[in-house]
Scaffold this motif. Structure first.
Motif, PDB file in Angstrom:
ATOM      1  N   ILE A 104       0.846  -1.209   0.000  1.00 39.43           N
ATOM      2  CA  ILE A 104       0.000   0.000   0.000  1.00 39.43           C
ATOM      3  C   ILE A 104       0.873   1.248   0.000  1.00 39.43           C
ATOM      4  N   ASP A 105       2.054   1.145   0.623  1.00 35.81           N
ATOM      5  CA  ASP A 105       2.979   2.296   0.626  1.00 35.81           C
ATOM      6  C   ASP A 105       3.400   2.631  -0.800  1.00 35.81           C
ATOM      7  N   GLN A 106       3.652   1.600  -1.600  1.00 41.22           N
ATOM      8  CA  GLN A 106       4.096   1.844  -2.973  1.00 41.22           C
ATOM      9  C   GLN A 106       2.932   2.233  -3.885  1.00 41.22           C
ATOM     10  N   VAL A 107       1.731   1.757  -3.577  1.00 36.87           N
ATOM     11  CA  VAL A 107       0.550   2.239  -4.326  1.00 36.87           C
ATOM     12  C   VAL A 107       0.389   3.735  -4.070  1.00 36.87           C
ATOM     13  N   LYS A 108       0.549   4.139  -2.802  1.00 34.90           N
ATOM     14  CA  LYS A 108       0.409   5.564  -2.457  1.00 34.90           C
ATOM     15  C   LYS A 108       1.449   6.407  -3.191  1.00 34.90           C
ATOM     16  N   ASP A 109       2.702   5.928  -3.199  1.00 37.53           N
ATOM     17  CA  ASP A 109       3.757   6.714  -3.860  1.00 37.53           C
ATOM     18  C   ASP A 109       3.552   6.751  -5.374  1.00 37.53           C
ATOM     19  N   MET A 110       3.123   5.623  -5.956  1.00 34.45           N
ATOM     20  CA  MET A 110       2.913   5.600  -7.421  1.00 34.45           C
ATOM     21  C   MET A 110       1.844   6.623  -7.801  1.00 34.45           C
ATOM     22  N   ILE A 111       0.743   6.641  -7.077  1.00 30.80           N
ATOM     23  CA  ILE A 111      -0.354   7.552  -7.424  1.00 30.80           C
ATOM     24  C   ILE A 111       0.050   8.990  -7.122  1.00 30.80           C
ATOM     25  N   LYS A 112       0.769   9.192  -6.010  1.00 30.75           N
ATOM     26  CA  LYS A 112       1.217  10.554  -5.666  1.00 30.75           C
ATOM     27  C   LYS A 112       2.180  11.062  -6.738  1.00 30.75           C
ATOM     28  N   ARG A 113       3.054  10.171  -7.263  1.00 34.67           N
ATOM     29  CA  ARG A 113       4.067  10.601  -8.239  1.00 34.67           C
ATOM     30  C   ARG A 113       3.457  10.848  -9.606  1.00 34.67           C
ATOM     31  N   ASP A 114       2.483   9.972 -10.032  1.00 33.51           N
ATOM     32  CA  ASP A 114       2.051   9.952 -11.433  1.00 33.51           C
ATOM     33  C   ASP A 114       0.683  10.572 -11.694  1.00 33.51           C
ATOM     34  N   LYS A 115       0.032  11.107 -10.646  1.00 35.16           N
ATOM     35  CA  LYS A 115      -1.380  11.498 -10.743  1.00 35.16           C
ATOM     36  C   LYS A 115      -1.622  12.648 -11.726  1.00 35.16           C
ATOM     37  N   ASN A 116      -0.581  13.448 -12.021  1.00 33.86           N
ATOM     38  CA  ASN A 116      -0.828  14.636 -12.851  1.00 33.86           C
ATOM     39  C   ASN A 116      -0.527  14.420 -14.331  1.00 33.86           C
ATOM     40  N   HIS A 117      -0.272  13.125 -14.721  1.00 32.66           N
ATOM     41  CA  HIS A 117       0.020  12.862 -16.138  1.00 32.66           C
ATOM     42  C   HIS A 117      -1.273  12.573 -16.898  1.00 32.66           C
ATOM     43  N   PRO A 118      -1.535  13.286 -18.017  1.00 33.79           N
ATOM     44  CA  PRO A 118      -2.728  12.948 -18.825  1.00 33.79           C
ATOM     45  C   PRO A 118      -2.634  11.542 -19.394  1.00 33.79           C
ATOM     46  N   SER A 119      -1.407  11.036 -19.555  1.00 33.24           N
ATOM     47  CA  SER A 119      -1.233   9.696 -20.148  1.00 33.24           C
ATOM     48  C   SER A 119      -1.730   8.593 -19.216  1.00 33.24           C
ATOM     49  N   VAL A 120      -1.758   8.837 -17.907  1.00 27.24           N
ATOM     50  CA  VAL A 120      -2.168   7.760 -16.980  1.00 27.24           C
ATOM     51  C   VAL A 120      -3.676   7.543 -17.087  1.00 27.24           C
ATOM     52  N   LEU A 121      -4.025   6.320 -17.507  1.00 26.92           N
ATOM     53  CA  LEU A 121      -5.419   5.924 -17.734  1.00 26.92           C
ATOM     54  C   LEU A 121      -5.997   5.224 -16.518  1.00 26.92           C
ATOM     55  N   ALA A 122      -5.126   4.379 -15.877  1.00 27.04           N
ATOM     56  CA  ALA A 122      -5.636   3.489 -14.822  1.00 27.04           C
ATOM     57  C   ALA A 122      -4.473   3.047 -13.955  1.00 27.04           C
ATOM     58  N   TRP A 123      -4.825   2.459 -12.800  1.00 22.56           N
ATOM     59  CA  TRP A 123      -3.824   1.964 -11.848  1.00 22.56           C
ATOM     60  C   TRP A 123      -3.960   0.450 -11.749  1.00 22.56           C
ATOM     61  N   SER A 124      -2.893  -0.272 -12.040  1.00 20.68           N
ATOM     62  CA  SER A 124      -2.894  -1.726 -11.849  1.00 20.68           C
ATOM     63  C   SER A 124      -2.191  -2.025 -10.528  1.00 20.68           C
ATOM     64  N   LEU A 125      -2.957  -2.560  -9.578  1.00 23.37           N
ATOM     65  CA  LEU A 125      -2.459  -2.697  -8.210  1.00 23.37           C
ATOM     66  C   LEU A 125      -1.764  -4.035  -7.955  1.00 23.37           C
ATOM     67  N   CYS A 126      -1.746  -4.887  -9.004  1.00 29.52           N
ATOM     68  CA  CYS A 126      -1.109  -6.195  -8.797  1.00 29.52           C
ATOM     69  C   CYS A 126      -1.019  -6.898 -10.146  1.00 29.52           C
ATOM     70  N   ASN A 127      -0.020  -7.753 -10.334  1.00 29.36           N
ATOM     71  CA  ASN A 127       0.037  -8.568 -11.543  1.00 29.36           C
ATOM     72  C   ASN A 127      -0.117 -10.036 -11.173  1.00 29.36           C
ATOM     73  N   GLU A 128      -1.199 -10.658 -11.715  1.00 32.12           N
ATOM     74  CA  GLU A 128      -1.402 -12.103 -11.566  1.00 32.12           C
ATOM     75  C   GLU A 128      -1.316 -12.595 -10.121  1.00 32.12           C
ATOM     76  N   PRO A 129      -2.083 -11.965  -9.223  1.00 29.72           N
ATOM     77  CA  PRO A 129      -2.117 -12.499  -7.860  1.00 29.72           C
ATOM     78  C   PRO A 129      -2.924 -13.798  -7.814  1.00 29.72           C
ATOM     79  N   ASP A 130      -2.724 -14.562  -6.753  1.00 26.89           N
ATOM     80  CA  ASP A 130      -3.432 -15.828  -6.569  1.00 26.89           C
ATOM     81  C   ASP A 130      -4.791 -15.516  -5.937  1.00 26.89           C
ATOM     82  N   THR A 131      -5.805 -15.303  -6.789  1.00 26.56           N
ATOM     83  CA  THR A 131      -7.116 -14.908  -6.236  1.00 26.56           C
ATOM     84  C   THR A 131      -8.098 -16.080  -6.250  1.00 26.56           C
ATOM     85  N   SER A 132      -7.574 -17.292  -6.443  1.00 23.06           N
ATOM     86  CA  SER A 132      -8.480 -18.450  -6.531  1.00 23.06           C
ATOM     87  C   SER A 132      -8.804 -18.993  -5.140  1.00 23.06           C
TER      88      SER A 132
END
Ligand SMILES: CCC[C@@H]1NC[C@@H](O)[C@H](O)[C@H]1C(=O)O
Length: 600
Positions: free
Chosen positions: A391-419
């Motif tokens: 969550i610390d890195q999610v906060k920093d990513m959004i704080k750092r990148d929030k003002n870019h028009p290019s940012v469409l969406a936030w991916s909070l994880c890649n291929e987690p085990d959600t089964s």
């Protein structure tokens, strides 16, 4: 203090930014004896190491390339007298994976996370008008309670070895630039914008963050430098008549200029380029400026020969030209936030970015592919500590990148085990704790891989739209069996279609490892012909379901991974080779994507 700001460094009448790129002294510290032996003041018989760069591929001996543990960078930095009275800092674009910063032997701060910036406030430790010794101790070990997830094992010969639970090489070092910065004591430490747009008018709702008792003046200028709107106050609206909106593959950037005034005198200023545009999800559609967009693009990596995971503006220029040539309009920053310059570049080129934190390898199956356990990752006893970093890195990513028009969406994880059910409390917290971080409330999601289907995933209620990583034709139902692979993919998509889910689906990964120059008629796996046949299969399926709103094959280019019996000098699923030359599939995709509307 300046350490809470993630604003990108600038030089202007009030601020100074000096890049410390070049050769630093470098030394491995396998016994972690650096502090004890005074390495914070200098290194005996150092190696000369380029910054920004990963250290790994420069070496000719395997112990050095594969080195896992502590290592040091040291550089003498002259700090000018005219910094007197300013806050002085060292801003690291990335130190992979964790770092401790010393100045003149004094410990300043530590930081965890190898893909996001941090600033060390060195004001109290510097000697002005003299050379100062900057020392950085970095550690590149992988752990299950850190991002990206993995293990570090110790071989019988005592050497440590990284065991990633992910499919990219553990390139380490000062992978991005280090900046010496000086800013006024009273300063702007952050700002944010949200938008309302129509063809007739656009409104920029802005907020300026400062600790100073100061007046705030804000202006907005068009590309010609004409001021088109002004406002005062730390929050306010900039209203633009007949605006030129930021469009996909047709970018237009305004310059927002923020000034802090005390008794009528400007004491600090910060300006940035922004794009007037909105992002929305409506039913099965992804909308930019209220119009549907269809994503064509790739999963990428920051990866190239010589400097590994170093951010390289040359590679970025080539990659964006490849994306324009092939007709792409988007990419995912798989599997970590990229250097800020990549987002600035995409802002200018009208490219949409799904911005991803390095929450990758959260799946023991991946680990078992690499020798891990066979259990749900989220049953591990490492989860609480991991979540804090996540969550610390999610906060920093959004704080750092929030003002870019290019940012469409936030991916909070890649291929987690959600089964397994044990993923649910973790994702409940993750989506609750990240709900208000982005002033623009852009969509949040994560990628779902083969084990996390409509049937099996327990976490389908969280994403605002779905990112599917699917590999029929490669990791299962491959070769001549690919027809069963297509049938299986259609069967799953029919379940999505017949469900009450009314959110867009983007295919964020699919592909085939392909050896460039390998031709076979009829095709076999690894041939260039097979890679095209696999893409043709997926494209037939995509064209059959109107809720599929994006296609981003894996990967833009071949990239380095650990060595293994499943990898031929890295992952070869690239549509382009690692030196950015086209495989046959590139011409096939260019034909398909250029036959679709440019950006919608
Ligand atoms: C079945 C998962 C596929 C996997 N997905 C994550 C990427 O980082 C890997 O490179 C890709 C691959 O193995 O090609």
């Amino acid at each position: 203090i300046m350490e809470k700001s993630l604003l990108y460094p600038v030089t202007n009448a009030y601020r100074e930014d000096q890049k410390l790129d070049g050769l630093w002294d470098f030394k491995f510290d396998p016994a972690s004896e650096g502090e004890k032996n005074g390495w914070t003041e200098g290194l005996a018989d150092p190696i000369e190491m380029p910054v920004p760069a990963s250290f790994n591929d420069f070496f000719t001996d395997k112990d050095a390339r594969e080195y896992t543990g502590d290592f040091w960078y040291v550089k003498k930095v002259f700090i000018p007298k005219y910094f007197e009275g300013k806050q002085i800092g060292l801003r690291f674009g990335a130190a992979t994976h964790r770092a401790t910063v010393y100045v003149n032997g004094q410990k300043i701060r530590s930081h965890e996370g190898g893909f996001l910036p941090f600033t060390a406030d060195i004001t109290g430790a510097t000697k002005l008008g003299e050379e100062n010794v900057v020392a950085v101790k970095i550690n590149n070990e992988l752990h299950r309670d850190a991002l990206p997830a993995g293990d570090t094992m110790t071989l019988k010969n005592g050497k440590k070895m990284a065991k990633p639970f992910f499919d990219f090489y553990n390139y380490s070092g000062l992978n991005r630039s280090v900046h010496l910065i000086a800013i006024p004591k009273d300063n702007v430490y952050d700002y944010s914008t949200t938008y309302e747009v129509s063809d007739e008018q656009a409104t920029v709702h802005y907020t300026v963050q400062t600790d100073a008792q100061a007046d705030v003046k804000v202006s907005l200028a068009d590309e010609a430098g004409n001021v088109v709107a002004t406002a005062t106050g730390s929050t306010g609206d900039l209203v633009v008549k007949n605006p030129t909106l930021w469009q996909v593959r047709d970018a237009y950037l305004y310059t927002i200029k923020i000034q802090l005034l005390e008794n009528g005198t400007v004491v600090d200023a910060y300006s940035d380029e922004i794009g007037l545009r909105t992002i929305e999800i409506q039913g099965h559609q992804i909308l930019v400026n209220h119009k549907p967009v269809y994503l064509k693009g790739f999963g990428r990596h920051e990866d190239s020969i010589y400097a590994g995971r170093a951010f390289d503006l040359n590679v970025e220029r080539r990659d964006l030209n490849l994306m324009k040539w092939i007709g792409a309009n988007s990419y995912r920053s798989s599997h970590y936030p990229y250097d800020e310059q990549a987002y600035k570049f995409a802002d200018r080129e009208g490219i949409l970015i799904t911005d991803e934190v390095p929450a990758v390898g959260f799946k023991m199956a991946a680990a078992s592919f690499l020798g891990g356990l066979d259990q749900s990752f989220f049953d591990g006893d490492w989860i609480d500590e991991l979540y804090k970093k996540h969550i610390d890195q999610v906060k920093d990513m959004i704080k750092r990148d929030k003002n870019h028009p290019s940012v469409l969406a936030w991916s909070l994880c890649n291929e987690p085990d959600t089964s397994s059910e044990s993923a649910v409390p973790y994702f409940t917290k993750l989506f609750n704790d990240s709900a208000d971080l982005d002033p623009e409330k852009r969509p949040r999601t994560f990628t779902l891989n083969e084990d996390d289907t409509f049937e099996t995933s327990k976490c389908l209620k969280f994403p605002d739209f779905y990112l599917l990583n699917r590999y029929p034709g490669w990791y299962h139902k491959w070769g001549y069996e690919i027809s069963d692979g297509e049938a299986g993919l259609r069967a799953e998509l029919d379940e999505w279609k017949n469900s009450d889910i009314d959110k867009p689906i983007v295919f964020s990964e699919y592909g085939a490892d392909t050896e460039p120059g390998l031709h076979k008629l009829p095709s076999i796996m690894w041939s260039e012909e097979y890679q095209i046949e696999l893409l043709e299969m997926f494209n037939r399926v995509f064209d059959s379901y109107d809720f599929i709103r994006g296609e981003q094959p894996w990967n833009l280019a071949d990239f380095q991974t650990v060595e293994g019996n499943m990898r031929v000098n890295g992952n070869k699923k690239g549509i382009f080779t690692r030196d950015r030359q086209p495989k046959a599939a590139a011409f096939y995709l260019r034909k398909r994507w250029n036959s679709l509307p440019l950006s919608y």
